[in-house]
Motif scaffolding. Structure first.
Motif, PDB file in Angstrom:
ATOM      1  N   VAL A 142       0.893  -1.254  -0.001  1.00  0.00           N
ATOM      2  CA  VAL A 142       0.045   0.022  -0.026  1.00  0.00           C
ATOM      3  C   VAL A 142       0.851   1.140  -0.069  1.00  0.00           C
ATOM      4  O   VAL A 142       1.831   1.112   0.949  1.00  0.00           O
ATOM      5  N   VAL A 143       0.549   2.132  -0.856  1.00  0.00           N
ATOM      6  CA  VAL A 143       1.262   3.438  -0.823  1.00  0.00           C
ATOM      7  C   VAL A 143       0.474   4.641  -0.717  1.00  0.00           C
ATOM      8  O   VAL A 143      -0.478   4.719  -1.359  1.00  0.00           O
ATOM      9  N   ALA A 144       0.443   5.327   0.565  1.00  0.00           N
ATOM     10  CA  ALA A 144      -0.451   6.079   0.989  1.00  0.00           C
ATOM     11  C   ALA A 144       0.219   7.127   1.657  1.00  0.00           C
ATOM     12  O   ALA A 144       0.413   7.511   2.906  1.00  0.00           O
ATOM     13  N   LEU A 145       1.071   7.948   0.833  1.00  0.00           N
ATOM     14  CA  LEU A 145       1.888   9.148   1.227  1.00  0.00           C
ATOM     15  C   LEU A 145       1.013  10.343   1.492  1.00  0.00           C
ATOM     16  O   LEU A 145      -0.061  10.457   0.866  1.00  0.00           O
ATOM     17  N   THR A 146       1.666  11.163   2.352  1.00  0.00           N
ATOM     18  CA  THR A 146       1.139  12.578   2.585  1.00  0.00           C
ATOM     19  C   THR A 146       2.372  13.662   2.453  1.00  0.00           C
ATOM     20  O   THR A 146       3.190  13.526   3.003  1.00  0.00           O
ATOM     21  N   ALA A 147       1.837  14.664   1.541  1.00  0.00           N
ATOM     22  CA  ALA A 147       2.901  15.942   1.394  1.00  0.00           C
ATOM     23  C   ALA A 147       2.302  17.174   2.141  1.00  0.00           C
ATOM     24  O   ALA A 147       1.415  17.276   1.695  1.00  0.00           O
ATOM     25  N   ARG A 148       3.381  17.773   2.607  1.00  0.00           N
ATOM     26  CA  ARG A 148       3.250  19.212   3.136  1.00  0.00           C
ATOM     27  C   ARG A 148       4.380  19.883   2.744  1.00  0.00           C
ATOM     28  O   ARG A 148       5.428  19.473   2.929  1.00  0.00           O
TER      29      ARG A 148
END
Length: 282
Positions: free
Chosen positions: A68-74
């Motif tokens: 699973v790829v569930a990245l978050t960018a800020r």
């Protein structure tokens, strides 16, 4: 759980990733999750601390079944998105490839934002060629292409606006009587439904399609959504949406629905039903 016993690898484990991982754990899977601070990964998931924007993970030999790829960018900038979704994912996939293992099923969580601007009222489905309107969306599409190249047979789940019915910027604006553009079409999916969709695509017997759009059953003008939130909060409703001035795109979930996925929150009405209690209002 020893990390080497894991049969699920999660690249990214923020709010949505945690919900996906916990659902997989409930099904008996052993989950290893990559996160900047591994100590924030909820048990019984196992966390591995790594900043993918700067370094590659040191992965153990796994008993890999699912990825699973569930990245978050800020923040939401092209540079931040590239560092996380493209460069960060590439580092993680390189490390996984070095273990010599390939997943049986894989899901990348992306965004319907890759579809950009379309003629007003267009019902967008998976047949529409993406046309990103800004830098972050272009980077997301690039990440999708990298995922397809590196993980043959993987599935991209493009989610609309994620929400969980709790206090949010929209709820605050409705409570303050500060709402503009009520005629804009809006699209959303509850975080729990998005997590359930990802798990469904990973575990259903039939092989999934390359792309699915994750949305609830009812795209709606912003004024209609805000009016329902106002009703639940017990505050003065905003101006209603004018159907003759509606604009924006609508997202279809027909392909995802056809797989047997059923949302717990099929519309914004169910999704925001508990907002008064969660926000301390009423």
């Amino acid at each position: 759980m020893d990390a080497a016993d894991a049969d699920v690898l999660m690249i990214g484990c923020g709010d949505l990733g945690s919900r996906i991982g916990l659902r997989l754990a409930e099904r008996g899977h052993r989950v290893l999750a990559l996160r900047r601070r591994g100590d924030l990964v909820p048990a019984p998931l196992r966390g591995l601390s790594v900043d993918l924007t700067r370094e590659s993970p040191d992965l153990p030999a796994l008993q890999l079944r699912h990825l699973v790829v569930a990245l978050t960018a800020r923040p939401r900038s092209e540079d931040a998105y590239r560092a996380t979704y493209v460069d960060g994912m590439r580092r993680a996939l390189d490390a996984l490839e070095a273990t010599g293992q390939r997943p049986e099923r894989a899901v990348l969580v992306s965004s319907t934002g890759v579809h950009g601007d379309v003629p007003d009222g267009t019902l967008v489905d998976e047949s529409l060629v993406p046309s990103p309107a800004d830098g972050p969306a272009r980077v997301l599409l690039e990440a999708e292409e990298l995922f397809a190249e590196r993980v043959p047979g993987g599935t991209v789940l493009r989610c609309s606006g994620l929400y969980d019915g709790a206090r949010s910027r929209l709820v605050d604006k409705v409570a303050a009587g500060d709402l503009d553009d009520p005629g804009r079409w809006t699209n959303r999916i509850h975080r729990d439904d998005a997590a359930a969709a990802a798990v469904h695509l990973l575990t259903r017997p039939e092989a999934p399609e390359p792309v699915y759009l994750g949305n609830d059953d009812e795209p709606a003008p912003l004024g209609d959504v805000a009016g329902e939130i106002a009703r639940v909060l017990g505050v003065t409703p905003p101006p209603p949406a004018d159907a003759t001035r509606a604009h924006g795109k609508r997202i279809s979930n027909a392909r995802l629905r056809a797989t047997g996925w059923v949302p717990t929150y099929p519309t914004y009405r169910e999704g925001y039903a508990g907002v008064a209690a969660s926000s301390g209002t009423g």
